[in-house]
Design a protein around this motif. Sequence first.
Motif, PDB file in Angstrom:
ATOM      1  N   THR A  15      32.870   2.037 -19.563  1.00 21.62           N
ATOM      2  CA  THR A  15      33.348   3.119 -20.410  1.00 21.62           C
ATOM      3  C   THR A  15      32.346   4.260 -20.357  1.00 21.62           C
ATOM      4  O   THR A  15      31.141   4.046 -20.217  1.00 21.62           O
ATOM      5  CB  THR A  15      33.548   2.680 -21.873  1.00 21.62           C
TER       6      THR A  15
ATOM      7  N   HIS B   6      36.992   0.488 -12.563  1.00 19.06           N
ATOM      8  CA  HIS B   6      37.775   1.145 -13.602  1.00 19.06           C
ATOM      9  C   HIS B   6      36.813   1.827 -14.567  1.00 19.06           C
ATOM     10  O   HIS B   6      35.738   1.288 -14.867  1.00 19.06           O
ATOM     11  CB  HIS B   6      38.620   0.146 -14.394  1.00 19.06           C
TER      12      HIS B   6
ATOM     13  N   VAL C 254      37.019   3.896 -18.413  1.00 18.59           N
ATOM     14  CA  VAL C 254      37.833   4.230 -19.571  1.00 18.59           C
ATOM     15  C   VAL C 254      37.021   5.126 -20.500  1.00 18.59           C
ATOM     16  O   VAL C 254      35.810   4.934 -20.663  1.00 18.59           O
ATOM     17  CB  VAL C 254      38.282   2.948 -20.310  1.00 18.59           C
ATOM     18  N   ASP C 255      37.672   6.092 -21.106  1.00 19.84           N
ATOM     19  CA  ASP C 255      37.027   6.990 -22.059  1.00 19.84           C
ATOM     20  C   ASP C 255      36.763   6.234 -23.363  1.00 19.84           C
ATOM     21  O   ASP C 255      37.698   5.864 -24.072  1.00 19.84           O
ATOM     22  CB  ASP C 255      37.929   8.196 -22.321  1.00 19.84           C
TER      23      ASP C 255
ATOM     24  N   SER D 298      38.355   7.443 -26.703  1.00 21.05           N
ATOM     25  CA  SER D 298      39.800   7.383 -26.925  1.00 21.05           C
ATOM     26  C   SER D 298      40.130   6.353 -27.998  1.00 21.05           C
ATOM     27  O   SER D 298      39.577   5.251 -27.993  1.00 21.05           O
ATOM     28  CB  SER D 298      40.517   7.013 -25.627  1.00 21.05           C
TER      29      SER D 298
ATOM     30  N   SER E 108      42.528   4.522 -28.121  1.00 24.76           N
ATOM     31  CA  SER E 108      43.160   3.367 -27.471  1.00 24.76           C
ATOM     32  C   SER E 108      42.253   2.708 -26.439  1.00 24.76           C
ATOM     33  O   SER E 108      42.720   1.922 -25.613  1.00 24.76           O
ATOM     34  CB  SER E 108      44.463   3.803 -26.799  1.00 24.76           C
ATOM     35  N   ALA E 109      40.951   3.012 -26.472  1.00 23.79           N
ATOM     36  CA  ALA E 109      40.049   2.526 -25.426  1.00 23.79           C
ATOM     37  C   ALA E 109      40.064   1.010 -25.312  1.00 23.79           C
ATOM     38  O   ALA E 109      40.151   0.452 -24.199  1.00 23.79           O
ATOM     39  CB  ALA E 109      38.627   3.020 -25.686  1.00 23.79           C
TER      40      ALA E 109
ATOM     41  N   ARG F  16      42.401  -1.108 -26.206  1.00 27.03           N
ATOM     42  CA  ARG F  16      43.700  -1.533 -25.682  1.00 27.03           C
ATOM     43  C   ARG F  16      43.797  -1.262 -24.181  1.00 27.03           C
ATOM     44  O   ARG F  16      44.366  -2.076 -23.427  1.00 27.03           O
ATOM     45  CB  ARG F  16      44.830  -0.819 -26.424  1.00 27.03           C
ATOM     46  N   GLU F  17      43.250  -0.135 -23.720  1.00 29.00           N
ATOM     47  CA  GLU F  17      43.277   0.186 -22.299  1.00 29.00           C
ATOM     48  C   GLU F  17      42.472  -0.832 -21.491  1.00 29.00           C
ATOM     49  O   GLU F  17      42.915  -1.284 -20.428  1.00 29.00           O
ATOM     50  CB  GLU F  17      42.723   1.591 -22.069  1.00 29.00           C
ATOM     51  N   VAL F  18      41.301  -1.181 -21.982  1.00 31.76           N
ATOM     52  CA  VAL F  18      40.472  -2.169 -21.284  1.00 31.76           C
ATOM     53  C   VAL F  18      41.193  -3.511 -21.219  1.00 31.76           C
ATOM     54  O   VAL F  18      41.249  -4.151 -20.160  1.00 31.76           O
ATOM     55  CB  VAL F  18      39.110  -2.320 -21.989  1.00 31.76           C
TER      56      VAL F  18
ATOM     57  N   ALA G 149      44.377  -4.118 -21.364  1.00 33.88           N
ATOM     58  CA  ALA G 149      45.537  -4.036 -20.482  1.00 33.88           C
ATOM     59  C   ALA G 149      45.120  -4.108 -19.014  1.00 33.88           C
ATOM     60  O   ALA G 149      45.775  -4.776 -18.195  1.00 33.88           O
ATOM     61  CB  ALA G 149      46.310  -2.750 -20.754  1.00 33.88           C
ATOM     62  N   LEU G 150      44.024  -3.437 -18.672  1.00 36.11           N
ATOM     63  CA  LEU G 150      43.559  -3.436 -17.278  1.00 36.11           C
ATOM     64  C   LEU G 150      43.081  -4.809 -16.827  1.00 36.11           C
ATOM     65  O   LEU G 150      43.198  -5.160 -15.644  1.00 36.11           O
ATOM     66  CB  LEU G 150      42.436  -2.415 -17.107  1.00 36.11           C
TER      67      LEU G 150
END
Length: 380
Positions: A202, A218, A220-221, A224, A226-227, A229-231, A233-234
Amino acid sequence: MSATNSVSVTNSAAWLTAPYSDLTVGDAPYTSAAAGELVIRNRAVAVNPLDEVKQSTGNLMYSWLPHPSILGEDVAGEVVEVGAGVTGFAVGDRVIAYAVGMEKNRNHSAEGGFQLFSVVRADLASPIPDDLAFESAVVLPLAVSTAASALFQSDQLGLRHPTAKTTTEEPREWVVVWGGSTSVGSNAIQLAVAAGYSVLATASPQNHDRMRALGAQHVVDYRSPSAVREVVALLRDEQLAGVFAVGTGSAEPAVAIASALGCRRVSLASPSVSMSTLPRRPRAWLSLARFGVTIASRMGALQLRCLRRGIRARFVWGSSLMTNEVGPMLWQEFLPNALAEGRYATVPRAEIVGSGLTSIQPALDALRRGASATKFVVTL
Protein backbone atom coordinates in the motif's frame (compact mmCIF):
# COMPACT_ATOMS: atom_id res chain seq x y z
CA MET A 1 44.97 -3.21 11.50
CA SER A 2 44.75 0.49 12.34
CA ALA A 3 45.23 3.70 10.40
CA THR A 4 45.02 5.86 13.51
CA ASN A 5 47.44 4.51 16.09
CA SER A 6 50.36 6.70 15.06
CA VAL A 7 48.43 10.00 14.99
CA SER A 8 46.20 11.89 17.34
CA VAL A 9 42.57 11.74 16.25
CA THR A 10 40.09 14.48 17.13
CA ASN A 11 36.45 13.49 17.25
CA SER A 12 33.30 15.60 17.42
CA ALA A 13 29.66 14.68 17.95
CA ALA A 14 26.15 16.10 18.02
CA TRP A 15 25.22 15.47 21.67
CA LEU A 16 21.78 15.17 23.23
CA THR A 17 22.82 16.86 26.47
CA ALA A 18 19.47 16.83 28.30
CA PRO A 19 15.90 15.60 27.82
CA TYR A 20 14.05 17.61 25.12
CA SER A 21 17.12 19.69 24.27
CA ASP A 22 18.44 20.48 20.79
CA LEU A 23 21.58 18.63 19.78
CA THR A 24 24.79 20.41 20.71
CA VAL A 25 27.98 19.91 18.72
CA GLY A 26 31.09 19.42 20.81
CA ASP A 27 34.19 17.33 21.37
CA ALA A 28 33.77 13.59 21.76
CA PRO A 29 36.18 10.84 22.77
CA TYR A 30 37.77 8.74 20.07
CA THR A 31 37.34 5.04 20.88
CA SER A 32 39.44 2.39 19.18
CA ALA A 33 38.00 -0.79 17.73
CA ALA A 34 37.76 -3.76 20.09
CA ALA A 35 37.48 -7.36 18.95
CA GLY A 36 34.72 -7.78 16.39
CA GLU A 37 34.43 -4.04 15.74
CA LEU A 38 35.27 -1.40 13.17
CA VAL A 39 35.83 2.31 13.49
CA ILE A 40 34.27 4.28 10.65
CA ARG A 41 35.02 7.85 9.61
CA ASN A 42 31.45 8.84 8.84
CA ARG A 43 30.82 10.63 5.57
CA ALA A 44 27.03 10.59 5.77
CA VAL A 45 24.42 9.94 8.45
CA ALA A 46 20.64 9.66 8.23
CA VAL A 47 18.01 10.54 10.81
CA ASN A 48 15.26 8.16 11.88
CA PRO A 49 12.01 8.44 13.85
CA LEU A 50 13.73 6.72 16.79
CA ASP A 51 16.13 9.65 17.08
CA GLU A 52 13.33 12.20 16.93
CA VAL A 53 11.18 10.27 19.40
CA LYS A 54 14.00 10.08 21.92
CA GLN A 55 14.63 13.80 21.65
CA SER A 56 10.94 14.72 21.81
CA THR A 57 9.75 12.48 24.63
CA GLY A 58 12.53 12.74 27.20
CA ASN A 59 12.87 9.42 29.00
CA LEU A 60 9.59 7.95 27.80
CA MET A 61 11.58 6.01 25.20
CA TYR A 62 15.12 4.68 25.60
CA SER A 63 15.03 5.41 29.31
CA TRP A 64 18.36 3.62 29.71
CA LEU A 65 20.21 6.24 27.64
CA PRO A 66 22.20 8.70 29.77
CA HIS A 67 22.51 12.42 29.17
CA PRO A 68 24.61 13.43 27.42
CA SER A 69 24.39 10.74 24.74
CA ILE A 70 24.94 10.37 21.00
CA LEU A 71 21.96 9.26 18.93
CA GLY A 72 21.99 7.95 15.35
CA GLU A 73 21.78 4.52 13.74
CA ASP A 74 22.52 5.01 10.02
CA VAL A 75 26.15 5.65 9.08
CA ALA A 76 28.23 5.42 5.93
CA GLY A 77 31.90 6.12 5.50
CA GLU A 78 35.41 4.68 5.40
CA VAL A 79 36.93 2.10 7.71
CA VAL A 80 39.81 3.57 9.73
CA GLU A 81 40.33 0.73 12.23
CA VAL A 82 39.69 -3.01 12.14
CA GLY A 83 39.39 -4.83 15.44
CA ALA A 84 40.88 -8.19 16.34
CA GLY A 85 39.23 -11.21 14.77
CA VAL A 86 37.46 -9.24 12.06
CA THR A 87 37.72 -10.62 8.53
CA GLY A 88 36.38 -9.25 5.26
CA PHE A 89 37.17 -5.59 6.02
CA ALA A 90 40.30 -3.47 5.59
CA VAL A 91 41.26 0.11 6.35
CA GLY A 92 39.96 2.32 3.56
CA ASP A 93 36.92 0.20 2.71
CA ARG A 94 33.75 2.10 1.89
CA VAL A 95 30.93 0.76 4.09
CA ILE A 96 27.51 1.28 5.57
CA ALA A 97 26.74 0.14 9.11
CA TYR A 98 23.96 -0.07 11.66
CA ALA A 99 25.20 1.84 14.72
CA VAL A 100 23.65 0.37 17.86
CA GLY A 101 24.77 2.83 20.53
CA MET A 102 21.15 3.58 21.49
CA GLU A 103 20.49 -0.03 22.46
CA LYS A 104 20.81 -1.50 25.95
CA ASN A 105 24.20 -2.62 27.21
CA ARG A 106 26.14 -0.81 24.49
CA ASN A 107 28.74 1.96 24.61
CA HIS A 108 26.24 4.79 24.20
CA SER A 109 28.79 7.39 23.14
CA ALA A 110 31.30 5.38 21.09
CA GLU A 111 28.64 3.48 19.14
CA GLY A 112 26.31 6.40 18.39
CA GLY A 113 26.01 7.51 14.78
CA PHE A 114 25.91 11.30 15.04
CA GLN A 115 29.65 11.89 15.21
CA LEU A 116 32.70 11.91 12.96
CA PHE A 117 34.08 8.55 14.13
CA SER A 118 31.73 5.74 15.16
CA VAL A 119 32.51 2.31 16.54
CA VAL A 120 30.29 -0.30 14.87
CA ARG A 121 29.90 -4.04 15.05
CA ALA A 122 31.61 -5.62 12.05
CA ASP A 123 28.72 -8.08 11.74
CA LEU A 124 26.34 -5.14 11.21
CA ALA A 125 28.38 -3.54 8.42
CA SER A 126 28.55 -4.09 4.68
CA PRO A 127 30.92 -2.94 1.94
CA ILE A 128 29.37 -0.73 -0.72
CA PRO A 129 30.40 -0.40 -4.37
CA ASP A 130 32.67 2.45 -5.42
CA ASP A 131 29.95 3.95 -7.61
CA LEU A 132 27.40 4.08 -4.77
CA ALA A 133 27.46 7.46 -3.02
CA PHE A 134 27.62 7.48 0.77
CA GLU A 135 24.55 9.72 0.98
CA SER A 136 22.53 7.27 -1.13
CA ALA A 137 23.65 4.16 0.74
CA VAL A 138 23.20 5.55 4.26
CA VAL A 139 19.40 5.30 4.03
CA LEU A 140 19.60 1.52 4.45
CA PRO A 141 20.95 0.26 7.81
CA LEU A 142 18.12 0.64 10.33
CA ALA A 143 15.36 0.27 7.73
CA VAL A 144 16.72 -2.88 6.12
CA SER A 145 17.50 -4.40 9.53
CA THR A 146 13.97 -3.75 10.78
CA ALA A 147 12.42 -5.12 7.60
CA ALA A 148 14.54 -8.26 7.72
CA SER A 149 13.75 -8.83 11.39
CA ALA A 150 10.02 -8.55 10.69
CA LEU A 151 10.01 -10.81 7.66
CA PHE A 152 12.45 -13.55 8.59
CA GLN A 153 12.71 -13.96 12.36
CA SER A 154 10.93 -17.05 13.63
CA ASP A 155 9.07 -15.01 16.25
CA GLN A 156 7.80 -12.61 13.56
CA LEU A 157 6.56 -13.66 10.08
CA GLY A 158 9.13 -16.46 9.84
CA LEU A 159 9.48 -16.33 6.04
CA ARG A 160 12.14 -18.24 4.13
CA HIS A 161 15.34 -16.28 3.57
CA PRO A 162 16.35 -14.48 0.37
CA THR A 163 18.31 -16.46 -2.17
CA ALA A 164 21.67 -15.52 -3.67
CA LYS A 165 20.10 -15.14 -7.11
CA THR A 166 16.65 -14.15 -8.31
CA THR A 167 14.46 -17.23 -8.46
CA THR A 168 12.83 -18.21 -11.77
CA GLU A 169 9.99 -20.06 -10.09
CA GLU A 170 6.57 -18.45 -10.01
CA PRO A 171 5.89 -17.19 -6.47
CA ARG A 172 3.03 -19.07 -4.85
CA GLU A 173 2.71 -17.13 -1.60
CA TRP A 174 1.99 -13.50 -0.94
CA VAL A 175 3.19 -10.94 1.57
CA VAL A 176 1.29 -7.73 2.28
CA VAL A 177 3.37 -4.67 3.17
CA TRP A 178 1.06 -1.96 4.51
CA GLY A 179 3.12 1.22 4.26
CA GLY A 180 5.30 0.33 1.30
CA SER A 181 6.67 3.82 0.66
CA THR A 182 8.18 4.13 4.14
CA SER A 183 11.86 3.43 4.68
CA VAL A 184 11.14 0.08 6.30
CA GLY A 185 8.34 -0.81 3.89
CA SER A 186 10.43 -0.13 0.78
CA ASN A 187 13.10 -2.49 2.06
CA ALA A 188 10.52 -5.10 3.07
CA ILE A 189 9.19 -5.20 -0.50
CA GLN A 190 12.64 -5.88 -1.91
CA LEU A 191 13.55 -8.49 0.69
CA ALA A 192 10.28 -10.37 0.30
CA VAL A 193 10.66 -10.44 -3.49
CA ALA A 194 14.28 -11.63 -3.12
CA ALA A 195 12.97 -14.45 -0.92
CA GLY A 196 10.59 -15.58 -3.66
CA TYR A 197 7.30 -14.07 -2.49
CA SER A 198 4.75 -12.00 -4.39
CA VAL A 199 4.11 -8.66 -2.72
CA LEU A 200 1.07 -6.46 -2.40
CA ALA A 201 1.97 -3.04 -1.02
CA THR A 202 0.00 0.00 0.00
CA ALA A 203 1.10 3.55 -0.73
CA SER A 204 -0.31 6.89 -1.78
CA PRO A 205 -0.95 7.11 -5.56
CA GLN A 206 2.12 9.26 -6.30
CA ASN A 207 4.31 6.42 -5.01
CA HIS A 208 2.65 3.50 -6.83
CA ASP A 209 5.17 3.40 -9.66
CA ARG A 210 8.02 3.36 -7.13
CA MET A 211 6.46 0.38 -5.38
CA ARG A 212 6.15 -1.53 -8.64
CA ALA A 213 9.76 -0.72 -9.51
CA LEU A 214 10.79 -2.34 -6.22
CA GLY A 215 8.91 -5.51 -7.13
CA ALA A 216 5.37 -5.11 -5.79
CA GLN A 217 2.86 -6.82 -8.08
CA HIS A 218 -0.16 -5.01 -6.69
CA VAL A 219 -0.30 -1.55 -5.10
CA VAL A 220 -3.35 -0.17 -3.28
CA ASP A 221 -3.97 3.37 -2.04
CA TYR A 222 -3.89 3.06 1.75
CA ARG A 223 -5.94 6.22 2.16
CA SER A 224 -8.90 4.80 0.24
CA PRO A 225 -11.88 3.91 2.48
CA SER A 226 -12.06 0.61 0.60
CA ALA A 227 -8.34 -0.22 0.86
CA VAL A 228 -8.81 -3.28 3.09
CA ARG A 229 -11.60 -4.61 0.87
CA GLU A 230 -9.44 -4.08 -2.23
CA VAL A 231 -6.54 -6.02 -0.72
CA VAL A 232 -8.81 -8.86 0.36
CA ALA A 233 -10.42 -9.03 -3.09
CA LEU A 234 -7.04 -9.16 -4.85
CA LEU A 235 -5.74 -11.97 -2.63
CA ARG A 236 -8.97 -13.88 -2.01
CA ASP A 237 -7.79 -16.98 -3.89
CA GLU A 238 -4.10 -16.70 -2.94
CA GLN A 239 -2.02 -18.03 -0.08
CA LEU A 240 -1.02 -15.24 2.30
CA ALA A 241 2.23 -15.88 4.18
CA GLY A 242 2.13 -12.78 6.39
CA VAL A 243 1.26 -9.12 6.79
CA PHE A 244 3.76 -6.44 7.75
CA ALA A 245 2.32 -3.19 9.13
CA VAL A 246 4.50 -0.08 8.87
CA GLY A 247 3.43 3.43 9.78
CA THR A 248 1.02 5.03 12.22
CA GLY A 249 -2.45 3.51 11.90
CA SER A 250 -1.23 0.47 9.96
CA ALA A 251 -1.88 -2.13 12.66
CA GLU A 252 -5.67 -2.17 12.46
CA PRO A 253 -5.97 -2.66 8.66
CA ALA A 254 -3.15 -5.22 8.72
CA VAL A 255 -5.00 -7.33 11.29
CA ALA A 256 -8.26 -6.91 9.37
CA ILE A 257 -6.59 -8.26 6.22
CA ALA A 258 -5.04 -11.19 8.07
CA SER A 259 -8.37 -12.00 9.68
CA ALA A 260 -10.28 -11.92 6.38
CA LEU A 261 -7.74 -14.09 4.57
CA GLY A 262 -7.03 -16.62 7.31
CA CYS A 263 -3.44 -15.51 7.90
CA ARG A 264 -2.04 -16.14 11.37
CA ARG A 265 1.00 -13.83 11.51
CA VAL A 266 1.22 -10.04 11.54
CA SER A 267 4.37 -8.06 12.26
CA LEU A 268 3.98 -4.51 13.59
CA ALA A 269 6.60 -1.80 13.14
CA SER A 270 4.57 1.15 14.42
CA PRO A 271 2.14 1.92 17.24
CA SER A 272 -1.43 2.90 16.49
CA VAL A 273 -0.81 6.46 17.66
CA SER A 274 2.15 8.55 16.54
CA MET A 275 4.49 9.85 19.23
CA SER A 276 5.04 12.92 17.06
CA THR A 277 1.70 14.17 18.42
CA LEU A 278 3.34 14.67 21.80
CA PRO A 279 4.63 18.20 22.50
CA ARG A 280 8.41 18.46 22.76
CA ARG A 281 8.67 19.94 26.20
CA PRO A 282 9.15 18.80 29.80
CA ARG A 283 6.26 18.42 32.22
CA ALA A 284 3.72 17.74 29.47
CA TRP A 285 2.04 15.28 31.81
CA LEU A 286 -1.49 15.78 30.53
CA SER A 287 -0.44 15.08 26.94
CA LEU A 288 1.51 12.02 28.06
CA ALA A 289 -1.47 10.73 30.03
CA ARG A 290 -3.82 11.18 27.09
CA PHE A 291 -1.34 9.47 24.79
CA GLY A 292 -0.97 6.55 27.19
CA VAL A 293 -4.71 6.04 27.52
CA THR A 294 -5.25 6.25 23.76
CA ILE A 295 -2.52 3.83 22.78
CA ALA A 296 -3.39 1.38 25.55
CA SER A 297 -7.04 1.27 24.55
CA ARG A 298 -6.34 0.90 20.84
CA MET A 299 -3.64 -1.75 21.24
CA GLY A 300 -5.73 -3.59 23.82
CA ALA A 301 -8.68 -3.77 21.43
CA LEU A 302 -6.39 -4.89 18.63
CA GLN A 303 -4.81 -7.69 20.67
CA LEU A 304 -8.24 -8.86 21.78
CA ARG A 305 -9.31 -9.14 18.16
CA CYS A 306 -6.12 -11.05 17.36
CA LEU A 307 -6.75 -13.43 20.24
CA ARG A 308 -10.26 -14.16 19.02
CA ARG A 309 -9.04 -14.80 15.46
CA GLY A 310 -5.97 -16.82 16.37
CA ILE A 311 -3.62 -14.16 14.98
CA ARG A 312 -0.17 -13.53 16.42
CA ALA A 313 0.60 -9.81 16.09
CA ARG A 314 3.95 -8.70 17.50
CA PHE A 315 6.01 -5.55 17.42
CA VAL A 316 9.40 -5.82 15.78
CA TRP A 317 12.62 -4.19 17.03
CA GLY A 318 15.27 -3.68 14.37
CA SER A 319 18.25 -4.51 16.59
CA SER A 320 16.85 -7.92 17.54
CA LEU A 321 18.75 -9.44 14.60
CA MET A 322 21.95 -8.95 16.60
CA THR A 323 21.06 -12.10 18.55
CA ASN A 324 19.78 -14.49 15.89
CA GLU A 325 20.50 -15.91 12.45
CA VAL A 326 18.84 -13.06 10.57
CA GLY A 327 21.74 -10.69 11.27
CA PRO A 328 24.44 -12.81 9.57
CA MET A 329 22.05 -13.71 6.75
CA LEU A 330 21.35 -10.06 5.98
CA TRP A 331 24.62 -8.27 6.70
CA GLN A 332 27.16 -10.92 5.75
CA GLU A 333 25.48 -13.08 3.13
CA PHE A 334 22.76 -11.15 1.31
CA LEU A 335 23.38 -7.41 1.40
CA PRO A 336 27.07 -7.21 0.33
CA ASN A 337 26.47 -9.34 -2.75
CA ALA A 338 23.13 -7.74 -3.62
CA LEU A 339 24.64 -4.24 -3.48
CA ALA A 340 27.76 -5.25 -5.39
CA GLU A 341 25.66 -6.82 -8.15
CA GLY A 342 23.28 -3.87 -8.35
CA ARG A 343 20.19 -5.95 -7.58
CA TYR A 344 19.18 -4.08 -4.44
CA ALA A 345 17.99 -0.48 -4.53
CA THR A 346 18.99 2.00 -1.83
CA VAL A 347 15.58 3.30 -0.85
CA PRO A 348 13.92 5.55 0.01
CA ARG A 349 15.38 8.54 -1.80
CA ALA A 350 17.96 10.48 0.19
CA GLU A 351 17.24 14.17 0.70
CA ILE A 352 20.40 15.98 1.79
CA VAL A 353 19.46 18.53 4.44
CA GLY A 354 22.93 19.95 4.93
CA SER A 355 26.58 19.29 5.65
CA GLY A 356 28.31 18.98 9.02
CA LEU A 357 27.19 17.93 12.48
CA THR A 358 25.30 21.19 13.00
CA SER A 359 22.89 20.14 10.23
CA ILE A 360 21.65 17.07 12.13
CA GLN A 361 19.26 19.07 14.33
CA PRO A 362 17.60 20.71 11.28
CA ALA A 363 17.26 17.21 9.79
CA LEU A 364 15.46 16.02 12.94
CA ASP A 365 13.22 19.09 12.82
CA ALA A 366 12.34 18.30 9.21
CA LEU A 367 11.57 14.70 10.15
CA ARG A 368 9.23 15.83 12.89
CA ARG A 369 7.32 17.92 10.32
CA GLY A 370 6.91 14.81 8.17
CA ALA A 371 8.47 12.92 5.26
CA SER A 372 7.08 10.87 2.39
CA ALA A 373 9.14 8.33 0.45
CA THR A 374 12.33 10.09 1.47
CA LYS A 375 14.96 9.99 4.21
CA PHE A 376 16.79 13.04 5.49
CA VAL A 377 20.57 12.79 5.22
CA VAL A 378 23.48 14.92 6.42
CA THR A 379 26.91 14.71 4.80
CA LEU A 380 30.03 14.95 6.94
